[in-house]
Write a protein that holds these residues in place. Structure first.
Motif, mmCIF file in Angstrom:
data_model
loop_
_atom_site.group_PDB
_atom_site.id
_atom_site.type_symbol
_atom_site.label_atom_id
_atom_site.label_comp_id
_atom_site.label_asym_id
_atom_site.label_seq_id
_atom_site.Cartn_x
_atom_site.Cartn_y
_atom_site.Cartn_z
ATOM 1 N N GLY A 88 33.929 50.879 -79.369
ATOM 2 C CA GLY A 88 32.563 50.390 -79.461
ATOM 3 C C GLY A 88 32.446 48.946 -79.045
ATOM 4 N N SER A 89 31.272 48.371 -79.314
ATOM 5 C CA SER A 89 31.003 46.988 -78.930
ATOM 6 C C SER A 89 30.639 46.114 -80.125
ATOM 7 N N GLY A 90 30.727 46.657 -81.330
ATOM 8 C CA GLY A 90 30.422 45.878 -82.528
ATOM 9 C C GLY A 90 31.592 45.001 -82.939
ATOM 10 N N ASN A 91 31.384 44.242 -84.002
ATOM 11 C CA ASN A 91 32.444 43.391 -84.530
ATOM 12 C C ASN A 91 33.644 44.239 -84.921
ATOM 13 N N GLY A 92 34.830 43.876 -84.428
ATOM 14 C CA GLY A 92 36.037 44.619 -84.755
ATOM 15 C C GLY A 92 36.233 45.891 -83.959
ATOM 16 N N GLN A 93 35.326 46.184 -83.057
ATOM 17 C CA GLN A 93 35.464 47.345 -82.181
ATOM 18 C C GLN A 93 35.913 46.862 -80.801
ATOM 19 N N ALA A 104 49.176 29.480 -84.979
ATOM 20 C CA ALA A 104 50.052 28.988 -86.043
ATOM 21 C C ALA A 104 49.544 29.343 -87.435
ATOM 22 N N ALA A 105 48.252 29.580 -87.576
ATOM 23 C CA ALA A 105 47.670 29.945 -88.867
ATOM 24 C C ALA A 105 47.779 31.443 -89.148
ATOM 25 N N GLY A 106 48.300 32.219 -88.185
ATOM 26 C CA GLY A 106 48.445 33.659 -88.378
ATOM 27 C C GLY A 106 47.261 34.479 -87.915
ATOM 28 N N ASN A 107 46.307 33.846 -87.261
ATOM 29 C CA ASN A 107 45.168 34.582 -86.719
ATOM 30 C C ASN A 107 45.586 35.344 -85.468
ATOM 31 N N VAL A 108 44.863 36.418 -85.178
ATOM 32 C CA VAL A 108 45.171 37.291 -84.049
ATOM 33 C C VAL A 108 43.975 37.288 -83.100
ATOM 34 N N TYR A 109 44.247 37.073 -81.814
ATOM 35 C CA TYR A 109 43.218 37.062 -80.774
ATOM 36 C C TYR A 109 43.436 38.258 -79.865
ATOM 37 N N VAL A 110 42.349 38.947 -79.526
ATOM 38 C CA VAL A 110 42.453 40.136 -78.693
ATOM 39 C C VAL A 110 41.489 40.016 -77.518
ATOM 40 N N ALA A 111 42.015 40.213 -76.305
ATOM 41 C CA ALA A 111 41.188 40.257 -75.102
ATOM 42 C C ALA A 111 40.574 41.651 -75.018
ATOM 43 N N ASP A 112 39.272 41.724 -75.203
ATOM 44 C CA ASP A 112 38.509 42.977 -75.229
ATOM 45 C C ASP A 112 37.872 43.153 -73.841
ATOM 46 N N VAL A 113 38.607 43.792 -72.939
ATOM 47 C CA VAL A 113 38.325 43.764 -71.507
ATOM 48 C C VAL A 113 36.910 44.204 -71.137
ATOM 49 N N HIS A 114 36.537 45.411 -71.496
ATOM 50 C CA HIS A 114 35.250 45.931 -71.032
ATOM 51 C C HIS A 114 34.056 45.459 -71.863
ATOM 52 N N ASN A 115 34.326 44.808 -72.999
ATOM 53 C CA ASN A 115 33.253 44.135 -73.740
ATOM 54 C C ASN A 115 33.149 42.667 -73.337
ATOM 55 N N HIS A 116 34.021 42.215 -72.435
ATOM 56 C CA HIS A 116 33.960 40.876 -71.848
ATOM 57 C C HIS A 116 33.960 39.776 -72.908
#
Length: 163
Positions: A88-93, A104-116
């Motif tokens: 989906g395109s919502g938060n966390g989708q 360094a704080a343990g956060n995770v970043y994700v490249a969500d390709v088709h949601n740009h």
């Protein structure tokens, strides 16, 4: 599909043909391997300061024609800890998550390709924020495929569609 290292210098190789992670020492000695599931197509790998391994993936179930993207979290020895995400395109989708990175704080970043966009989560998968939209202007992406962070907390994005 991807390579990541941990604080001990071990190397984690994401192998798409076997849907698995292979772990090596920094000098190339094979240590272990774990499978990610036959239906999962892994697309990115990262580690955090605690030695956990994050895998961005998408899977397709031909029986019910469902598509299921997300992030899987493992210990450095391959024990499954948690996972998150849905189509989906919502938060966390997600719509084709590819690059994954941690800070360094343990956060995770994700490249969500088709949601740009880039989405940011806690290390346990709680949604924090996102940025980006489709386009070629400031703050816009055209299929962001890779993401990385540095020691200062800056986030870098490889924006495939905008070169």
């Amino acid at each position: 599909m991807g390579v990541a290292t941990d604080a001990a210098g071990d190397v984690f190789v994401l192998v798409s043909y076997c849907n698995c992670i292979q772990k090596f020492t920094g000098t190339g000695t094979y240590l272990t391997r774990w499978d990610l599931g036959s239906d999962n197509a892994p697309t990115g790998v990262a580690t955090d300061a605690a030695g956990n391994v994050y895998v961005a993936y998408h899977s397709y179930d031909p029986d019910d024609l469902s598509y299921s993207p997300g992030v899987l979290k493992f210990t450095g020895t391959g024990v499954y800890l948690t996972g998150w995400g849905s189509q989906g395109s919502g938060n966390g989708q997600f719509d084709n998550p590819q690059g994954v990175a941690t800070d360094a704080a343990g956060n995770v970043y994700v490249a969500d390709v088709h949601n740009h966009r880039i989405q940011k989560f806690t290390g346990t998968g709680t949604y924090l924020t996102q940025w980006g939209s489709r386009g070629s202007g400031n703050g816009q992406f055209g299929r962001p495929a890779g993401v990385a962070t540095d020691a200062a907390g800056d986030v870098y994005v490889a924006d495939y569609g905008n070169d």
